[in-house]
Each structure stands twice: as C-alpha cells, then as structure tokens.
Design a protein around this motif. Structure first.
Motif, short mmCIF file in Angstrom:
data_model
loop_
_atom_site.label_atom_id
_atom_site.label_comp_id
_atom_site.label_asym_id
_atom_site.label_seq_id
_atom_site.Cartn_x
_atom_site.Cartn_y
_atom_site.Cartn_z
N ASP A 22 4.98 -2.60 9.98
CA ASP A 22 5.35 -1.26 9.51
C ASP A 22 6.07 -0.46 10.57
N LEU B 150 14.49 4.84 10.55
CA LEU B 150 14.95 5.81 11.55
C LEU B 150 16.42 5.54 11.88
N PHE C 97 1.82 4.70 7.28
CA PHE C 97 3.24 4.60 7.59
C PHE C 97 4.05 4.33 6.32
N ARG C 98 3.54 3.43 5.47
CA ARG C 98 4.29 3.10 4.24
C ARG C 98 4.36 4.31 3.32
N ALA D 252 6.68 6.91 4.86
CA ALA D 252 8.08 6.50 4.73
C ALA D 252 8.56 6.70 3.30
N MET E 90 11.12 5.19 18.88
CA MET E 90 9.99 4.35 18.45
C MET E 90 9.09 4.01 19.64
N LEU F 92 9.58 1.42 10.05
CA LEU F 92 9.90 2.78 10.51
C LEU F 92 11.16 2.76 11.37
#
Lengths: 252, 293
Positions: free
Chosen positions: B44, B52, B109-110, B113, B75, B48
């Motif tokens: 993940d 990004l 995170f998913r 996003a 990151m 990201l």
C-alpha cells in the motif's frame, strides 16, 4: 580527582527499593568494583550508570557533566563504554568488524562523501582500521581477526567484547561480571587485561564482579551492597573484613 | 528462431514485473531485518507512491523526473513519521499486535487513497510511454526497460549505502544486536525510523516505475502478496534474495500466463511459495550465505 560521581541514586520498582539512595565517587584512573550477594542491586546500579534504566531520583555526573537524562547512545560518544554479563556481540560479523563498529561514534563524514569514498573518508577509514588493529594487538587477538564471532569460543568472545569497548576510546569502562562463565586461567587473564587497561591505557574501570579473587587482584576500591544500600566501601581487604559484609554473605 | 525470440520476450517481461515484486520484497526485508516486524502495508505504500506521483506529474504538471524525485522524498518522510508516530508505540508488544497494526494501516491507506484519488485507475505520462526498442526481433518497451534500469540503479545505491556509510553500517548493526548497537553510540530508534523511510522510498519508486505498465489504482497494493512470496522465496532476510525471489516469481508468472489456461497466472506466485516452503524452507539463499556484514 573524581571522574564519575553518583549522587543519592535511587530506583524503585513499585514498593521495592532496588537501589535506595546510593552515593559514591570514582576517581580518575582507578579500578572500582561493586560486589554483593545475589539481588543486592549490583546489576541494577550498573544499568543505571550505563543509562539502560531511568533512576527514580538522584544524579549521575561524568566529568562534571550531568548525564542522568542522556540516552545510552549519547553516553557512548561522551566516552563511556560497557560490556555485558552474557556478551552482546554482533555474532554474524567478524571480530574485526565488531571492533570497527566500536569506532562508530568517531565517524563524522557526510553520507554522500562516504558513498563517493572521498580521500578524506578514505584516510579516516584507514585511521579507524589502524585503531582497531592496535586494540587487536593489545589484546593478542591477531589470529582470530577475520573469524566470525559465532565461531569463536566463549572465553575469546569475552575478550573481544572488551576490545570493542576499547575501540570507543573510553575514559570510563564498565565491565559487567567480566569473569562470568570463565575458568580460573581465563579469569587470571582477564585480571591481567584489566591491569593493562588501567595501567597502559589509563582507562578508569567500574566493574560488577562475583569472583573475589579477581576483585582482590585488580581493584583499588570495593563497594559492597545489600538490599540496594551501601554496606561498606574501602580497599578489598577492608571490605572483606567488614562485619556487615560478612553477615550479608554468610547470613546470621 | 521465433520460439527463442518468444521465450526471451517472456523472460524479459517477467523480469520487468519481477523487479517490481523484488523492490516491494526488499522493503519487507529491510524492515524485517532491522526491526523484526513484517510490514503488511508495504504494497500500500507503493500504491500511495503511485498516486502521489500521479498528482505531482499529471495534476500539478511537474516534470517526470522532478515528480519522481519528490515522490520518493515525500514517501520517505511519510515512512519515517509512520514509524516515529505510530509503530514506535507498539515496540515491546506481541508480534501479533504489530502484525494487526500494519494490516490495519493498509486498510486505512486504501480507504484514504479512495477518498482522495477515487477508485478509478489512473496513469501519468512518462518519457518512455509508447516507445519501443527492437533488438533484432526482440521487442522491449521503454517502460519495461525503465523498470529494469531503475531497479538496478536503486540496488546499486542501496548497496553502496549499506556497505560504505556509517548509517548503513549502523542499520546492519542494529539488526544484529540492538542492545550492543545502543552502546556503540547508535541511536537505535532513529535508525528504525530511517529504515522505514528507506523502505517507503523504495516502495514509492516501485510504484512510480510500475505506474505506466499497470496503472495506479487503490488495490494496486495487493501486489504486495506476490512480493511477500518473493521475499519468503529469497529467505526473508536477504536483500539479494528478495530481488532474485521477485524476478523468479515474475518470470514464473509470465510463463504460466503464456502456457497455462487463464486463471493460473495469479496463483503461480503462491504455488512457487508453497513449493519453496516444502522443499527448501530456509529460502533460496541460506542464512550463512546471506548474513555478511
């Protein structure tokens, strides 16, 4: 002259007073031993001095500087090195590599110049390697230089750990039970190293030790503890004669 | 001759995808070796990174290389903070707590996003898009070539970092003995956070390299499972092992996709993993070979 001072140091675990208001001074260039029966608080004091534990109260002063709140990795760069009772080496690295890691706190070049391996970095690397070789020669470890720690016998590893501590170029060396797990000959060898370290290198030593023959052979002063308090402090002979100390060891 | 060309073609494609698996696997291994935790949100982090880069390159309109660089920097900072603010709180807790935490982070995170970038697959232009190189009948897309070159370059930088720099050596020392590392003057906690930073940066690089080939979407991170297989294949603890494992999984997958019925392709990574666990549980590169400081 005092190199290291402990002022009214205490550590309480709940209601248990593991270390209960201890004060002492260690003079520059002496070998200072801490003895006491099991559970007396020796190792706890040791872990407080080397900053593994946080004291409940009290202060630690090293070369006039208050180090009571300094984390362990900073203490190393100030010039305090330690060994461990059960040996904490980098087992999957060679003896030489272990000693070189001892030089860590003396490396200051930037990451980029290290990756590019600039002439300055190269010279510094050579100097560090030189220092490690001096320690290897000092402790007579030449023939084990490139062997993995995992392949070395226990007695040798004990010496390697002292060597790695010496590579830090310490002013104060903390030895946690240097004779534990060693036979009589090996213990005598350790006694000789401690003498040399103090005599030749001028490093002050604080050690926790069970073996009274080693303590008597090398210490200038001995501090006996029981139940987190000081029972006696003086030369090895004085402390061994002290009635309180005799009672603590033999009961009664 | 056609057959040979086709085989080379398949291997090349497999190697390209395998490099991505390898890079994500490398992130697994770095964090595992240093901090002894497995980061199940590694895939993940790659996702990201991909998004990004999409924002920076396609939306903001930055140059591809500048966007790539900024993505890696951002990151890395994100990875550092993730450890310093979140992971550090579970040090000393049972392994299972850490496992659940990283798994949970992956879900967050998913979801995040999805909210920020939506659930459609996106892409961004690269200098390689649409360009193809022809080496006497063997066709290589510039995208695949960029993955290969990018991976090799990244590995070279990492190799130099770990073998030459004080910080790299400190990381290796911390992974072998934290207590001793502390007393050598190594700030172990900061080293842990920096390890997370490097892992997140490597994952982000993988995301940016993969984006033009596979598009960026919220579930891109599930590729992490194949990368996990690659890491185990390589012995979970070996950096070269992780890369080799990734390439092996990538090639096996391509071969399966070409020669087996549809549907087999996606199970091959796990089939290989099972096979390795049965036949050679210590992984391809064994402990003694790989633990060299």
């Amino acid at each position: 002259m005092s190199l290291f001072a402990v002022e009214d140091l205490a550590l309480h675990f709940g209601g248990i007073r593991a270390v209960d208001g201890i004060s002492f001074d260690v003079r520059d260039g002496e070998v200072f031993a801490i003895i006491g029966p099991n559970g007396a608080g020796k190792t706890t004091i040791f872990n407080l001095i080397s900053r593994l534990y946080q004291p409940t109260s009290g202060r630690l002063i090293f070369r006039g500087q208050d180090i009571t709140r300094r984390p362990p990795h900073v203490v190393a760069s100030l010039g305090i090195a330690r060994t461990f009772q059960n040996i904490e080496l980098f087992a999957n690295a060679t003896l030489l590599q272990n000693l070189l890691i001892g030089r860590h706190s003396h490396v200051s070049a930037s990451i980029l110049s290290q990756i590019l391996y600039t002439p300055a970095v190269r010279r510094a690397e050579i100097a560090h390697r030189g220092r490690a070789e001096e320690v290897i020669a000092f402790l007579g470890l030449e023939r084990h230089r490139d062997r993995l720690i995992a392949d070395l016998p226990y007695g040798i590893r004990k010496v390697v750990e002292i060597g790695r501590a010496l590579c830090i170029d310490p002013r104060l060396l903390l030895l946690d039970e240097p004779s534990s797990g060693l036979n009589v000959e090996e213990t005598q060898e350790i006694a000789a190293w401690i003498d040399e370290i103090r005599g030749t290198l001028g490093v002050t030593v604080i050690m926790v030790e069970h073996d009274m023959s080693l303590v008597s052979a090398v210490s200038d002063r001995v501090m006996a503890l029981n139940y987190g308090r000081i029972l006696a402090l003086g030369t090895a002979a004085e402390v061994q004669r002290d009635p309180e100390v005799v009672r603590a060891y033999l009961g009664g | 001759m056609l057959e040979t060309a086709r085989v080379i073609q398949i291997i090349l494609n497999g190697t390209a995808v395998g490099c991505i698996y390898g890079l994500v696997a490398l992130g697994f291994v770095l964090i595992y070796k240093t901090t002894e935790t497995v980061n199940f949100a590694q895939g993940d982090l790659m996702m990201l990174g991909g998004f990004l880069a999409f924002t920076l390159i396609a939306k903001v309109g930055l140059d591809y290389w500048l966007g790539f660089l900024l993505t890696i920097v951002f990151m890395a900072a994100f990875g550092y903070l993730l450890d310093a603010l979140v992971l550090r709180r579970v040090i000393g807790q049972p392994q299972f707590a850490v496992f659940m935490l990283t798994l949970g982070l992956g879900f967050i995170f998913r979801a995040a996003a999805g909210i920020v970038w939506g659930y459609d697959a996106v892409s961004f232009p690269t200098p390689f898009t649409g360009r193809v190189l022809d080496f006497g009948g063997i066709v290589v897309s510039a995208n695949n070539l960029s993955i290969l070159v990018g991976t090799v370059g990244l590995c070279a930088v990492l190799y130099l970092f770990f073998s030459r720099t004080r910080l790299g050596v400190a990381m290796q020392a911390s992974s072998q003995n934290q207590l001793a590392a502390y007393y050598m003057g190594i700030p172990v906690r900061t080293v842990f956070s920096l390890t997370w930073a490097i892992s997140a940066a490597v994952a982000a690089a993988a995301g940016v390299l993969l984006a033009p080939v596979a598009l960026v979407d919220v579930n891109m991170g599930f590729l992490g499972f194949k990368a996990f297989a690659a890491a185990v294949l390589g012995g979970f603890g070996s950096i070269p092992g992780a890369l080799i494992g990734g390439v092996v999984v990538g090639i096996v997958e391509q071969v399966a996709g070409y020669s087996l019925p549809a549907g087999f392709r996606d199970v091959t990574a796990n089939a290989v993993l099972l096979g390795v666990l049965v036949l050679r549980p210590q992984g391809i590169l064994s402990q003694t070979m790989r633990k060299k400081v």
